[in-house]
Write a protein that holds these residues in place. Structure first.
Motif, PDB file in Angstrom:
ATOM      1  N   ARG A  23      63.481  53.348  48.909  1.00 13.36           N
ATOM      2  CA  ARG A  23      63.291  53.256  50.362  1.00 13.36           C
ATOM      3  C   ARG A  23      62.965  54.626  50.973  1.00 13.36           C
ATOM      4  NH1 ARG A  23      67.307  49.237  49.888  1.00 13.36           N
ATOM      5  NH2 ARG A  23      69.015  50.727  50.221  1.00 13.36           N
ATOM      6  N   SER A  48      59.568  55.499  52.940  1.00 12.06           N
ATOM      7  CA  SER A  48      59.580  56.085  54.284  1.00 12.06           C
ATOM      8  C   SER A  48      58.607  57.268  54.355  1.00 12.06           C
ATOM      9  CB  SER A  48      60.998  56.536  54.629  1.00 12.06           C
ATOM     10  OG  SER A  48      61.030  57.155  55.900  1.00 12.06           O
ATOM     11  N   GLU A 101      55.111  55.948  54.474  1.00  9.84           N
ATOM     12  CA  GLU A 101      54.805  55.449  55.818  1.00  9.84           C
ATOM     13  C   GLU A 101      54.439  56.595  56.747  1.00  9.84           C
ATOM     14  OE1 GLU A 101      56.671  51.898  57.803  1.00  9.84           O
ATOM     15  OE2 GLU A 101      58.239  52.374  56.331  1.00  9.84           O
TER      16      GLU A 101
END
Length: 362
Positions: free
Chosen positions: A57, A61, A64
């Motif tokens: 994750r 992130s 992103e």
């Protein structure tokens, strides 16, 4: 084979470490395979290194933040953005050779009995074949036809309308409705057709127009004013009203393939708008210009080309050339942005190669 996606100065370069690269690669590959977002738990099981879902994750992130992936829903997995797909295609995609069975399939469609088939039939075959092999929409676009003429005829339909029929040397037929000058008689239709046929001599339409321009005095001597006007209207309508060398025909097969998996009516409407746009003459010119600007296969993803910005589609396209090495058309595949580019690029490249070969032999 060259797969020149877009000018190098327009590309975005990202420096990813090993963990980020593998996470990104798996997200893109999963998207291309099934169109589904990939979550951190499932992703952690697919990676070649050991990473916990929490670590995944964190990497997601970071990706992103770079604009390479996004979450389509709250708490969902991640999908690649258009920028992410472009980066993947430029940085990581390996374009291999065609599989033997795919090469054989393309040759079967394109080369089997090709000498006896009209050009239009070959182009239609190419479009249909690419659609079947890729599950996208096969696209072939041709320059305005310079077909060698064999016969011309005018057939009256109404007092002020006639069907202008042009037959090529390979028996391909083009029909156009033309407006007749007021008062045109059947004998004038016949006279105009006979005059054109008398001057054909295995010429293309541009060549015939040039000959008739040089024979202005003879045209005036042999034909009355209405028949002269009829000859001019016939030449104009067969030219399609476009300038010499401008693209003139688009063949798209497999449009239904693009409807598969669309989520809602809005997606279908956007796709319909795409095909409406493709039918416009200026769009045809744009497509062949896109193909001409690179030496080989080019890839346009989503909004990188305005034709596809609303539909979210991608285009893989390559030019094909005549015996003078002039671009005479383009061949390609339209598909969703998750198109398997590595597989489609060599198919489009080889089809363009065969179309060039066939164009040079005619």
């Amino acid at each position: 084979m060259t797969a020149d996606q877009r000018p190098r100065e327009d590309r975005t370069d990202f420096s990813l470490d090993d963990r980020s690269r593998e996470v990104f690669r798996k997200i893109v590959e999963t998207y291309m395979e099934n169109g589904e977002p990939l979550g951190s738990r499932n992703l952690s099981r697919l990676l070649p290194m050991s990473l916990s879902p929490a670590s995944v994750r964190n990497v997601m992130s970071d990706l992103e933040e770079l604009g390479l992936i996004y979450a389509p829903h709250v708490s969902a997995g991640r999908l690649p953005t258009e920028s992410g797909l472009r980066f993947f295609v430029d940085a990581y995609m390996q374009v291999g050779d065609l599989a033997e069975n795919e090469r054989a399939e393309i040759e079967r469609h394109m080369l089997s009995g090709e000498r006896g088939r009209p050009v239009d039939t070959l182009l239609d075959e190419a479009s249909q074949m690419l659609s079947g092999l890729t599950r996208g929409a096969g696209l072939v676009m041709t320059s305005k036809s310079d077909t060698v003429l064999k016969h011309v005829e005018f057939i009256r339909l109404e007092p002020t309308k006639a069907l202008a029929v042009l037959v090529g040397e390979h028996n391909q037929v083009e029909n156009r409705i033309i407006e007749l000058p007021a008062g045109t008689t059947s004998s004038q239709l016949t006279a105009a057709a006979n005059f054109l046929n008398a001057h054909l001599n295995g010429q293309t339409l541009p060549e015939l127009r040039s000959v008739l321009t040089q024979l202005k005095d003879e045209v005036r001597r042999e034909l009355d004013q209405l028949s002269q006007d009829l000859v001019g209207r016939g030449l104009a309508v067969w030219s399609g009203g476009t300038e010499e060398g401008k693209p003139g025909r688009l063949i798209v097969r497999g449009r239904a393939n693009l409807l598969e998996g669309l989520a809602d009516a809005g997606d279908i409407d956007r796709l319909r708008m795409l095909f409406d746009d493709l039918e416009r003459k200026d769009s045809l010119i744009e497509l062949i210009n896109l193909a001409e600007t690179g030496p080989g296969v080019r890839i346009f993803i989503g909004s990188e080309n305005k034709l596809f910005s609303l539909s979210g589609s991608s285009l893989v396209v390559a030019p094909y050339r005549d015996s003078d090495n002039q671009v005479v058309g383009a061949v390609g595949v339209i598909g969703p942005t998750r198109l398997n580019y590595a597989r489609v690029v060599p198919m489009v490249d080889y089809t363009a190669h065969l179309l060039s070969r066939l164009s040079r032999s005619r």
